[in-house]
Motif scaffolding. Structure first.
Motif, PDB file in Angstrom:
ATOM      1  N   VAL A  46       0.843  -1.194   0.000  1.00 58.54           N
ATOM      2  CA  VAL A  46       0.000   0.000   0.000  1.00 58.54           C
ATOM      3  C   VAL A  46       0.880   1.246   0.000  1.00 58.54           C
ATOM      4  O   VAL A  46       0.599   2.216  -0.707  1.00 58.54           O
ATOM      5  N   PHE A  47       1.965   1.210   0.770  1.00 56.52           N
ATOM      6  CA  PHE A  47       2.878   2.346   0.828  1.00 56.52           C
ATOM      7  C   PHE A  47       3.497   2.614  -0.544  1.00 56.52           C
ATOM      8  O   PHE A  47       3.632   3.771  -0.949  1.00 56.52           O
ATOM      9  N   LYS A  48       3.840   1.551  -1.256  1.00 54.40           N
ATOM     10  CA  LYS A  48       4.397   1.718  -2.606  1.00 54.40           C
ATOM     11  C   LYS A  48       3.386   2.372  -3.538  1.00 54.40           C
ATOM     12  O   LYS A  48       3.745   3.205  -4.372  1.00 54.40           O
ATOM     13  N   LYS A  49       2.114   2.008  -3.391  1.00 49.97           N
ATOM     14  CA  LYS A  49       1.061   2.628  -4.204  1.00 49.97           C
ATOM     15  C   LYS A  49       0.953   4.123  -3.889  1.00 49.97           C
ATOM     16  O   LYS A  49       0.777   4.942  -4.787  1.00 49.97           O
ATOM     17  N   ILE A  50       1.062   4.457  -2.601  1.00 48.05           N
ATOM     18  CA  ILE A  50       0.997   5.866  -2.188  1.00 48.05           C
ATOM     19  C   ILE A  50       2.141   6.643  -2.825  1.00 48.05           C
ATOM     20  O   ILE A  50       1.951   7.730  -3.376  1.00 48.05           O
ATOM     21  N   GLU A  51       3.338   6.090  -2.744  1.00 50.70           N
ATOM     22  CA  GLU A  51       4.509   6.752  -3.319  1.00 50.70           C
ATOM     23  C   GLU A  51       4.362   6.914  -4.831  1.00 50.70           C
ATOM     24  O   GLU A  51       4.721   7.952  -5.392  1.00 50.70           O
ATOM     25  N   ALA A  52       3.824   5.905  -5.499  1.00 50.50           N
ATOM     26  CA  ALA A  52       3.634   5.988  -6.950  1.00 50.50           C
ATOM     27  C   ALA A  52       2.641   7.089  -7.306  1.00 50.50           C
ATOM     28  O   ALA A  52       2.850   7.835  -8.272  1.00 50.50           O
ATOM     29  N   LEU A  53       1.574   7.220  -6.533  1.00 51.28           N
ATOM     30  CA  LEU A  53       0.593   8.274  -6.790  1.00 51.28           C
ATOM     31  C   LEU A  53       1.188   9.654  -6.540  1.00 51.28           C
ATOM     32  O   LEU A  53       0.890  10.604  -7.260  1.00 51.28           O
ATOM     33  N   LYS A  54       2.028   9.766  -5.519  1.00 47.10           N
ATOM     34  CA  LYS A  54       2.685  11.041  -5.238  1.00 47.10           C
ATOM     35  C   LYS A  54       3.597  11.440  -6.397  1.00 47.10           C
ATOM     36  O   LYS A  54       3.639  12.599  -6.783  1.00 47.10           O
ATOM     37  N   GLU A  55       4.323  10.476  -6.932  1.00 48.10           N
ATOM     38  CA  GLU A  55       5.214  10.743  -8.061  1.00 48.10           C
ATOM     39  C   GLU A  55       4.413  11.160  -9.287  1.00 48.10           C
ATOM     40  O   GLU A  55       4.832  12.029 -10.051  1.00 48.10           O
TER      41      GLU A  55
END
Length: 58
Positions: A46-55
């Motif tokens: 889930v954290f990786k998804k958050i980071e991808a959306l931020k990018e």
């Protein structure tokens, strides 16, 4: 008051899910370490998804 019916953004929803998984992992770590590790792995996804959306936003 006007934000009462405002929907959460996808990032906010994922953050809530991440916090929930982290708490479940912590609670499980006291009794079942392997289940806690699985929850922690889910939280990391889930954290990786958050980071991808931020990018993507930047």
């Amino acid at each position: 008051m006007f934000g009462l019916f405002k929907k959460k953004s996808e990032i906010d929803q994922l953050r809530d899910q991440y916090k929930k998984l982290q708490k479940e992992s912590f609670d499980l770590s006291k009794s079942n370490r392997s289940a806690a590790d699985k929850k922690l792995a889910e939280a990391e996804e889930v954290f990786k998804k958050i980071e991808a959306l931020k990018e993507k936003e930047n």
